[in-house]
Design a protein around this motif. Structure first.
Motif, PDB file in Angstrom:
ATOM      1  N   PHE A   4       0.843  -1.198   0.000  1.00 24.40           N
ATOM      2  CA  PHE A   4       0.000   0.000   0.000  1.00 24.40           C
ATOM      3  C   PHE A   4       0.879   1.249   0.000  1.00 24.40           C
ATOM      4  O   PHE A   4       2.026   1.218   0.437  1.00 24.40           O
ATOM      5  N   ASN A   5       0.316   2.356  -0.454  1.00 27.41           N
ATOM      6  CA  ASN A   5       0.907   3.647  -0.126  1.00 27.41           C
ATOM      7  C   ASN A   5      -0.200   4.641   0.161  1.00 27.41           C
ATOM      8  O   ASN A   5      -1.366   4.407  -0.158  1.00 27.41           O
ATOM      9  N   GLY A   6       0.188   5.728   0.821  1.00 25.32           N
ATOM     10  CA  GLY A   6      -0.804   6.712   1.223  1.00 25.32           C
ATOM     11  C   GLY A   6      -0.133   7.974   1.702  1.00 25.32           C
ATOM     12  O   GLY A   6       1.058   8.195   1.492  1.00 25.32           O
ATOM     13  N   VAL A   7      -0.903   8.799   2.405  1.00 21.02           N
ATOM     14  CA  VAL A   7      -0.412  10.093   2.855  1.00 21.02           C
ATOM     15  C   VAL A   7      -1.053  10.433   4.199  1.00 21.02           C
ATOM     16  O   VAL A   7      -2.186  10.033   4.470  1.00 21.02           O
ATOM     17  N   GLN A   8      -0.314  11.151   5.028  1.00 20.81           N
ATOM     18  CA  GLN A   8      -0.837  11.565   6.335  1.00 20.81           C
ATOM     19  C   GLN A   8      -1.790  12.756   6.181  1.00 20.81           C
ATOM     20  O   GLN A   8      -1.572  13.641   5.342  1.00 20.81           O
ATOM     21  N   ALA A   9      -2.828  12.782   6.992  1.00 26.82           N
ATOM     22  CA  ALA A   9      -3.790  13.888   6.962  1.00 26.82           C
ATOM     23  C   ALA A   9      -4.517  13.982   8.300  1.00 26.82           C
ATOM     24  O   ALA A   9      -4.512  13.040   9.096  1.00 26.82           O
ATOM     25  N   ASP A  10      -5.123  15.137   8.524  1.00 24.60           N
ATOM     26  CA  ASP A  10      -6.063  15.317   9.634  1.00 24.60           C
ATOM     27  C   ASP A  10      -7.458  15.128   9.050  1.00 24.60           C
ATOM     28  O   ASP A  10      -7.858  15.864   8.148  1.00 24.60           O
ATOM     29  N   ILE A  11      -8.173  14.110   9.526  1.00 20.66           N
ATOM     30  CA  ILE A  11      -9.480  13.760   8.951  1.00 20.66           C
ATOM     31  C   ILE A  11     -10.617  14.184   9.873  1.00 20.66           C
ATOM     32  O   ILE A  11     -10.576  13.940  11.086  1.00 20.66           O
ATOM     33  N   HIS A  12     -11.615  14.800   9.290  1.00 23.12           N
ATOM     34  CA  HIS A  12     -12.852  15.145   9.994  1.00 23.12           C
ATOM     35  C   HIS A  12     -14.047  14.539   9.261  1.00 23.12           C
ATOM     36  O   HIS A  12     -13.936  14.119   8.098  1.00 23.12           O
ATOM     37  N   VAL A  13     -15.181  14.514   9.954  1.00 21.73           N
ATOM     38  CA  VAL A  13     -16.413  13.942   9.401  1.00 21.73           C
ATOM     39  C   VAL A  13     -17.540  14.952   9.555  1.00 21.73           C
ATOM     40  O   VAL A  13     -17.712  15.550  10.619  1.00 21.73           O
ATOM     41  N   ILE A  14     -18.325  15.151   8.504  1.00 20.41           N
ATOM     42  CA  ILE A  14     -19.491  16.022   8.555  1.00 20.41           C
ATOM     43  C   ILE A  14     -20.612  15.299   9.303  1.00 20.41           C
ATOM     44  O   ILE A  14     -20.997  14.183   8.939  1.00 20.41           O
ATOM     45  N   THR A  15     -21.141  15.925  10.345  1.00 20.59           N
ATOM     46  CA  THR A  15     -22.165  15.281  11.184  1.00 20.59           C
ATOM     47  C   THR A  15     -23.512  15.997  11.138  1.00 20.59           C
ATOM     48  O   THR A  15     -24.427  15.607  11.861  1.00 20.59           O
ATOM     49  N   ASP A  16     -23.650  17.037  10.319  1.00 23.40           N
ATOM     50  CA  ASP A  16     -24.936  17.736  10.263  1.00 23.40           C
ATOM     51  C   ASP A  16     -25.907  16.968   9.376  1.00 23.40           C
ATOM     52  O   ASP A  16     -25.617  15.874   8.906  1.00 23.40           O
ATOM     53  N   ASN A  17     -27.083  17.539   9.150  1.00 26.01           N
ATOM     54  CA  ASN A  17     -28.109  16.853   8.367  1.00 26.01           C
ATOM     55  C   ASN A  17     -28.172  17.332   6.916  1.00 26.01           C
ATOM     56  O   ASN A  17     -29.194  17.172   6.246  1.00 26.01           O
ATOM     57  N   SER A  18     -27.080  17.893   6.445  1.00 28.14           N
ATOM     58  CA  SER A  18     -27.009  18.342   5.059  1.00 28.14           C
ATOM     59  C   SER A  18     -26.763  17.152   4.139  1.00 28.14           C
ATOM     60  O   SER A  18     -26.509  16.032   4.598  1.00 28.14           O
ATOM     61  N   PRO A  19     -26.785  17.362   2.828  1.00 29.22           N
ATOM     62  CA  PRO A  19     -26.447  16.276   1.899  1.00 29.22           C
ATOM     63  C   PRO A  19     -25.017  15.751   2.074  1.00 29.22           C
ATOM     64  O   PRO A  19     -24.698  14.678   1.552  1.00 29.22           O
ATOM     65  N   ALA A  20     -24.191  16.482   2.814  1.00 25.01           N
ATOM     66  CA  ALA A  20     -22.806  16.043   3.034  1.00 25.01           C
ATOM     67  C   ALA A  20     -22.651  15.195   4.296  1.00 25.01           C
ATOM     68  O   ALA A  20     -21.525  14.814   4.643  1.00 25.01           O
ATOM     69  N   ARG A  21     -23.736  14.855   4.981  1.00 29.78           N
ATOM     70  CA  ARG A  21     -23.643  14.063   6.210  1.00 29.78           C
ATOM     71  C   ARG A  21     -22.856  12.770   5.949  1.00 29.78           C
ATOM     72  O   ARG A  21     -23.148  12.023   5.020  1.00 29.78           O
ATOM     73  N   GLY A  22     -21.847  12.521   6.792  1.00 29.05           N
ATOM     74  CA  GLY A  22     -21.030  11.329   6.653  1.00 29.05           C
ATOM     75  C   GLY A  22     -19.804  11.508   5.773  1.00 29.05           C
ATOM     76  O   GLY A  22     -18.983  10.591   5.666  1.00 29.05           O
ATOM     77  N   LEU A  23     -19.639  12.670   5.168  1.00 28.73           N
ATOM     78  CA  LEU A  23     -18.476  12.909   4.319  1.00 28.73           C
ATOM     79  C   LEU A  23     -17.209  12.978   5.175  1.00 28.73           C
ATOM     80  O   LEU A  23     -17.185  13.617   6.230  1.00 28.73           O
ATOM     81  N   THR A  24     -16.158  12.309   4.741  1.00 28.21           N
ATOM     82  CA  THR A  24     -14.843  12.436   5.371  1.00 28.21           C
ATOM     83  C   THR A  24     -13.997  13.375   4.530  1.00 28.21           C
ATOM     84  O   THR A  24     -13.895  13.204   3.319  1.00 28.21           O
TER      85      THR A  24
END
Length: 313
Positions: free
Chosen positions: A250-270
């Motif tokens: 595998f390869n990848g990259v480091q990041a600070d990840i957040h999650v959308i928790t509101d009730n918009s169409p973006a709910r659950g987006l990382t």
């Protein structure tokens, strides 16, 4: 050797991840397994875990976790995994002992009892793990890392923006991603590249007892995946185990990840902060690429190893 605890909602790809982990006792020591309502109801996914463990004739401690998410009602995925949550093979309602402890207390006690740090492997919604971290914050230093399947930076699958495991309980996911614990994130960006072809699935039918079970699981899963536009089958959850065994593929990259928790169409987006100088620590290693051939080789070799183990019991 890594001590691991697997939190899962079997699920075809969960089952394969469990199999591969148990095939490599020289590299990972599976201390126990907990279930979480996700792909199907808690009752169904727990039965699926019992079926797999009974089939493999192992004695791994098993506990039932939360029935559903922290805030909203559980949304299952029968369209992907069938009414049982693991359609395809026939199991005769196999019995297998289940701990009297709740999933959260089970995880806490297992981590406390370990003389070495423990890696959590999360293959379903993150409700159990979030509750563990909130209920027992003293356990955080004993957790080496969390290797999880969930999320996606470029796209979702439950919605255009959100991947299923995160969408089911985004509040729990945000707690986990912001816990300060090192995280390996196997999101859709990498898991959809971790495909097994139809030809490779069919070849499993010529193997032993465990390989044939994998063939039955993957045959259903492959047909189910056609409705979502897949010809070959991405084995999402296996990536979280495969990384622990073969990080070199595998390869990848480091990041600070957040999650959308509101009730918009973006709910659950990382979403991630990938800037060179981020505002918060980059605690998550976001997997981006996988060597598909070596990934499938790991699966096939693991199944053959289990074939031999089951035959010799």
């Amino acid at each position: 050797m890594k001590n691991i605890l697997i939190d899962c909602d079997p699920g075809h790809d969960d089952a394969l991840a469990i199999m591969v982990a148990l095939a490599h006792s020289e590299a990972v020591n599976v201390l126990g397994i907990t279930t979480i309502g996700g792909n199907q109801t808690l009752t169904k996914v727990t039965q699926n875990a019992k079926n797999i463990l009974h089939f493999l004739d192992v004695t791994i401690p098993l506990a039932k976790g939360q029935e559903g998410p922290l805030v909203k009602a559980l949304k299952t995925a029968p369209e992907a995994h069938g009414e049982s949550g693991m359609d395809g093979p026939y199991f005769d309602g196999e019995s297998y002992p289940v701990s009297d402890l709740t999933g959260v207390e089970f995880l806490y006690q297992m981590i406390q009892a370990s003389t070495e740090k423990v890696t959590l492997v999360a293959l379903g919604p993150l409700t159990n793990i979030a509750l563990l971290l909130k209920t027992h914050p003293d356990i955080v230093p004993a957790i080496e890392a969390i290797s999880l399947m969930g999320g996606g930076i470029s796209h979702g699958n439950q919605t255009a923006l959100a991947e299923f495991n995160i969408y089911v309980d985004p509040e729990a996911a945000e707690i986990v991603f912001q816990s300060g614990i090192p995280i390996i994130m196997a999101g859709l960006d990498v898991t959809e590249k971790a495909e097994i072809t139809v030809q490779e699935i069919n070849a499993l039918q010529n193997g032993g007892k465990v390989s044939n079970l994998a063939y039955e699981l993957l045959s259903f899963y492959n047909q189910s995946g056609r409705q979502f536009g897949f010809i070959d089958s991405p084995i999402h959850d296996l990536c979280a185990i495969a990384y622990l065994l073969r990080p070199d593929i595998f390869n990848g990259v480091q990041a600070d990840i957040h999650v959308i928790t509101d009730n918009s169409p973006a709910r659950g987006l990382t979403y991630g902060d990938f800037r060179r100088i981020a505002e918060e620590p980059k605690q998550t290693f976001v997997l981006q690429e996988v060597n598909r051939e070596k990934f499938v080789e790991l699966l096939v070799d693991s199944l053959k190893k289990l074939d031999r183990q089951v035959e010799n019991r």
